[in-house]
Design a protein around this motif. Structure first.
Motif: not given
Length: 172
Positions: A20-21, A50-52, A58-60
């Motif tokens: 997980x990241x 999830x994404x920002x 962005x932020x994946x």
């Protein structure tokens, strides 16, 4: 290496999964979300990202792999209510930031199956619990987000009115 060993290694890599990241918030306004797959995917995983931002870049962050046989699936329980009906293989529960939009994607991707991804966003409220459920059939796939309401110790699911599909459907 023998051909049998090479074949075994080749079969192992696709089911390993990834680490997980996604980093859960430990302070500030937070909410809880349960990602659940109502789809049995056999050896294929239902991936959760999830994404920002709604741009799918962005932020994946990779959250978990559901329903499949990934060894490194990153599934976990927070002890949210209304989760006893699910086999542990089909859900994960995490903390997310509250008070701002949260975008995520769930999808099936396989060389044998047609890819089917759904990307949504909603604005979680602090100290609330949510459930995002994914379903895929031969007719397509869909997802919904519901809030887990607590009324005097009686829990129920109600549609989350801030949830919506994102125009750009991200690939897991």
């Amino acid at each position: 290496m023998t051909p049998k060993l090479l074949s075994l290694l080749a079969l192992t890599f696709p089911i390993q999964g990834c680490a997980s990241t996604y980093f859960e918030p430990s302070e500030g306004p937070r909410a809880q979300i349960r990602f659940v797959s109502y789809t049995s995917a056999g050896y294929t995983n239902i991936l959760v990202n999830s994404y920002e931002a709604e741009d799918c870049k962005t932020g994946k962050a990779y959250v978990a792999a559901l329903a499949g046989v990934a060894v490194s699936h990153h599934r976990k329980k927070l002890g949210m209510p209304l989760g006893n009906e699910f086999n542990e293989q089909y859900f994960t529960e995490i903390y997310i930031n509250a008070g701002r939009p949260y975008s995520f994607n769930m999808g099936l991707r396989s060389k044998r199956e047609q890819a089917c991804n759904v990307t949504m966003t909603f604005e979680p409220m602090e100290n609330q619990m949510y459930e995002a459920s994914y379903r895929a059939t031969s007719a397509g796939c869909w997802m919904d987000v519901k809030r887990i309401k607590n009324e005097s110790g009686n829990y129920s699911l109600t549609p989350e009115n801030t949830a919506r599909n994102i125009a750009m459907q991200c690939k897991p």
